[in-house]
Write a protein that holds these residues in place. Sequence first.
Motif, PDB file in Angstrom:
ATOM      1  N   TRP A 217     -59.851   2.925  77.729  1.00  0.00           N
ATOM      2  CA  TRP A 217     -58.824   4.069  76.556  1.00  0.00           C
ATOM      3  C   TRP A 217     -60.183   4.467  75.447  1.00  0.00           C
ATOM      4  O   TRP A 217     -60.875   4.186  75.393  1.00  0.00           O
ATOM      5  CB  TRP A 217     -57.511   3.342  75.471  1.00  0.00           C
ATOM      6  CG  TRP A 217     -56.869   2.631  76.238  1.00  0.00           C
ATOM      7  CD1 TRP A 217     -56.836   3.610  77.377  1.00  0.00           C
ATOM      8  CD2 TRP A 217     -56.299   1.559  76.559  1.00  0.00           C
ATOM      9  NE1 TRP A 217     -55.355   1.959  78.318  1.00  0.00           N
ATOM     10  CE2 TRP A 217     -55.135   1.649  77.093  1.00  0.00           C
ATOM     11  CE3 TRP A 217     -56.478   0.119  75.455  1.00  0.00           C
ATOM     12  CZ2 TRP A 217     -54.123   0.034  77.187  1.00  0.00           C
ATOM     13  CZ3 TRP A 217     -55.967  -0.757  75.420  1.00  0.00           C
ATOM     14  CH2 TRP A 217     -54.359  -0.658  76.774  1.00  0.00           C
ATOM     15  N   CYS A 218     -60.039   5.811  74.681  1.00  0.00           N
ATOM     16  CA  CYS A 218     -60.785   6.828  74.190  1.00  0.00           C
ATOM     17  C   CYS A 218     -60.799   6.081  72.427  1.00  0.00           C
ATOM     18  O   CYS A 218     -59.631   5.073  72.077  1.00  0.00           O
ATOM     19  CB  CYS A 218     -60.044   7.952  73.879  1.00  0.00           C
ATOM     20  SG  CYS A 218     -59.577   9.133  74.905  1.00  0.00           S
TER      21      CYS A 218
ATOM     22  N   CYS B 266     -57.707   4.584  70.141  1.00  0.00           N
ATOM     23  CA  CYS B 266     -56.723   5.031  70.609  1.00  0.00           C
ATOM     24  C   CYS B 266     -55.737   3.775  70.280  1.00  0.00           C
ATOM     25  O   CYS B 266     -56.031   2.762  70.436  1.00  0.00           O
ATOM     26  CB  CYS B 266     -56.926   4.684  72.502  1.00  0.00           C
ATOM     27  SG  CYS B 266     -54.686   4.618  73.346  1.00  0.00           S
TER      28      CYS B 266
ATOM     29  N   ASP C 121     -53.538   2.728  71.676  1.00  0.00           N
ATOM     30  CA  ASP C 121     -52.768   1.555  72.858  1.00  0.00           C
ATOM     31  C   ASP C 121     -54.036  -0.244  72.530  1.00  0.00           C
ATOM     32  O   ASP C 121     -53.547  -0.918  72.929  1.00  0.00           O
ATOM     33  CB  ASP C 121     -53.475   1.716  74.403  1.00  0.00           C
ATOM     34  CG  ASP C 121     -52.219   2.904  74.521  1.00  0.00           C
ATOM     35  OD1 ASP C 121     -51.751   3.547  73.833  1.00  0.00           O
ATOM     36  OD2 ASP C 121     -52.875   3.590  75.246  1.00  0.00           O
TER      37      ASP C 121
ATOM     38  N   CYS D  75     -52.093   6.619  80.257  1.00  0.00           N
ATOM     39  CA  CYS D  75     -52.875   5.495  79.723  1.00  0.00           C
ATOM     40  C   CYS D  75     -52.371   4.412  79.467  1.00  0.00           C
ATOM     41  O   CYS D  75     -53.563   2.888  79.590  1.00  0.00           O
ATOM     42  CB  CYS D  75     -52.883   6.465  78.484  1.00  0.00           C
ATOM     43  SG  CYS D  75     -54.381   7.701  78.425  1.00  0.00           S
TER      44      CYS D  75
ATOM     45  N   ASN E 215     -46.794   7.610  71.985  1.00  0.00           N
ATOM     46  CA  ASN E 215     -47.686   8.615  71.366  1.00  0.00           C
ATOM     47  C   ASN E 215     -47.015  10.077  71.088  1.00  0.00           C
ATOM     48  O   ASN E 215     -48.025  11.085  71.133  1.00  0.00           O
ATOM     49  CB  ASN E 215     -49.012   8.464  72.021  1.00  0.00           C
ATOM     50  CG  ASN E 215     -49.311   8.639  73.442  1.00  0.00           C
ATOM     51  OD1 ASN E 215     -48.245   9.188  73.506  1.00  0.00           O
ATOM     52  ND2 ASN E 215     -49.819   7.959  73.993  1.00  0.00           N
TER      53      ASN E 215
ATOM     54  N   GLY F  44     -50.812  11.508  77.935  1.00  0.00           N
ATOM     55  CA  GLY F  44     -52.353  11.652  77.401  1.00  0.00           C
ATOM     56  C   GLY F  44     -53.415  11.380  78.619  1.00  0.00           C
ATOM     57  O   GLY F  44     -53.983  12.372  79.394  1.00  0.00           O
TER      58      GLY F  44
ATOM     59  N   CYS G  87     -52.644   9.028  70.439  1.00  0.00           N
ATOM     60  CA  CYS G  87     -53.520   9.601  70.566  1.00  0.00           C
ATOM     61  C   CYS G  87     -54.055  10.623  69.764  1.00  0.00           C
ATOM     62  O   CYS G  87     -53.597  11.394  69.242  1.00  0.00           O
ATOM     63  CB  CYS G  87     -52.566  10.815  71.657  1.00  0.00           C
ATOM     64  SG  CYS G  87     -53.743  11.592  72.410  1.00  0.00           S
ATOM     65  N   VAL G  88     -55.251  10.222  69.411  1.00  0.00           N
ATOM     66  CA  VAL G  88     -56.409  10.504  68.942  1.00  0.00           C
ATOM     67  C   VAL G  88     -56.931  11.356  69.460  1.00  0.00           C
ATOM     68  O   VAL G  88     -57.630  12.591  68.750  1.00  0.00           O
ATOM     69  CB  VAL G  88     -57.408   9.568  68.497  1.00  0.00           C
ATOM     70  CG1 VAL G  88     -57.002   8.396  67.515  1.00  0.00           C
ATOM     71  CG2 VAL G  88     -58.702   9.031  69.169  1.00  0.00           C
ATOM     72  N   THR G  89     -56.625  11.680  71.449  1.00  0.00           N
ATOM     73  CA  THR G  89     -57.716  12.972  71.526  1.00  0.00           C
ATOM     74  C   THR G  89     -56.477  14.064  71.562  1.00  0.00           C
ATOM     75  O   THR G  89     -57.179  15.908  71.201  1.00  0.00           O
ATOM     76  CB  THR G  89     -57.501  12.334  72.924  1.00  0.00           C
ATOM     77  OG1 THR G  89     -58.856  11.213  72.897  1.00  0.00           O
ATOM     78  CG2 THR G  89     -58.727  13.504  74.021  1.00  0.00           C
ATOM     79  N   PHE G  90     -55.946  13.962  71.643  1.00  0.00           N
ATOM     80  CA  PHE G  90     -54.760  15.330  72.031  1.00  0.00           C
ATOM     81  C   PHE G  90     -52.980  15.544  71.777  1.00  0.00           C
ATOM     82  O   PHE G  90     -52.104  16.159  71.044  1.00  0.00           O
ATOM     83  CB  PHE G  90     -53.751  14.729  73.587  1.00  0.00           C
ATOM     84  CG  PHE G  90     -55.217  15.539  74.522  1.00  0.00           C
ATOM     85  CD1 PHE G  90     -55.764  16.100  75.017  1.00  0.00           C
ATOM     86  CD2 PHE G  90     -55.077  13.982  75.501  1.00  0.00           C
ATOM     87  CE1 PHE G  90     -56.768  16.532  75.852  1.00  0.00           C
ATOM     88  CE2 PHE G  90     -55.972  14.090  76.645  1.00  0.00           C
ATOM     89  CZ  PHE G  90     -56.416  14.761  76.361  1.00  0.00           C
TER      90      PHE G  90
HETATM   91 FE1  SF4 Z   1     -55.370   6.676  74.370  1.00  0.00          FE
HETATM   92 FE2  SF4 Z   1     -54.797   9.192  73.841  1.00  0.00          FE
HETATM   93 FE3  SF4 Z   1     -56.672   8.695  75.162  1.00  0.00          FE
HETATM   94 FE4  SF4 Z   1     -54.916   8.413  76.432  1.00  0.00          FE
HETATM   95  S1  SF4 Z   1     -56.022  10.133  75.890  1.00  0.00           S
HETATM   96  S2  SF4 Z   1     -55.906   6.711  76.031  1.00  0.00           S
HETATM   97  S3  SF4 Z   1     -53.746   7.602  74.899  1.00  0.00           S
HETATM   98  S4  SF4 Z   1     -56.477   9.093  72.756  1.00  0.00           S
END
Ligand code: SF4
Length: 285
Positions: free
Chosen positions: A18-19, A22, A24, A53, A123, A127, A202-205
């Motif tokens: 996982w990022c 995240c 999760d 994810c 989220n 993701g 979800c910290v990325t998207f």
């Molecule tokens: Fe978590 Fe979003 Fe990365 Fe998936 S894309 S691991 S939900 S932060």
Amino acid sequence: MSSDVRFTDFKSDKQPTWCPGCGDFGTMNGMMKALAETGNDPDNTFVVAGIGCSGKIGTYMHSYALHGVHGRALPVGIGVKLANPNLEVMVAGGDGDGYSIGAGHFVHAVRRNVDMSYVVMDNRIYGLTKGQASPTSRQDFETSTTPEGPQMPPVNPLALALASGATFIAQSFSSDAQRHAEIIQKAVEHDGFGFVNTYSPCVTFNDVDTYDYFRDSIVDLSEEDHDPHDREAAKEKILEGDKEYMGVIYQDDDSVPWEKREGIEGDMSDIPDGAPEDAMDLVRE
Ligand code: SF4
Ligand code: MG
């Protein structure tokens, strides 16, 4: 079951991909703490995951586990529980997994009320496939596939559960470690289908439904005068569209799990007491 199990006993030796940051991570930690606190151990626990994810969780937890197909983790989890009711079954998935392709299974799993728990890492985005609108995304949430937002109201999973006859409805936030573990613990202890929608950013998207947003918005029901046994009060809370509640919103203490109902329990008398291998032997016979 041993009494000295620690939550770290539920961690596998696999490094999560996982990022960093995240939500999760926190969701999983709470699940592990709740399992340990309720006297379970990896030998009597079965985690079923969906796709996304969130679906990787079965690899990162040390327990029996099965990675289901997209949206289909719940019927698999129900099958595991009915094959061996002595197992603690926890199903985990995401909002895309559970409330889109899996929405039909969600409704009917809620109706059946088998004694298990279902933790959704919500989220409000897809993701794993790099940031498309999910069933719980806001109407105006701009993504590559919805440049002007989905233009549809988000699914209210708590309302869907209530309308389907849920006996336990809760909402949690992965970043509030103590409360999150307590809430999942209550779902595990519930006699029936314990559903916990968990805000798991979800910290990325998703740059809208962030940790800061939830920290600023969440209303903890343990600090409110809310009786989770009052269905009308629960309904009011659930339909208030502008609040992000955390806590047990509804619980029916008279819930009888489907597999313990009269006329059903007797039909399942041949179920083995032991590990899943014993159940598999039964299936192979
Ligand atoms: Fe978590 Fe979003 Fe990365 Fe998936 S894309 S691991 S939900 S932060
Ligand atoms: Mg999602």
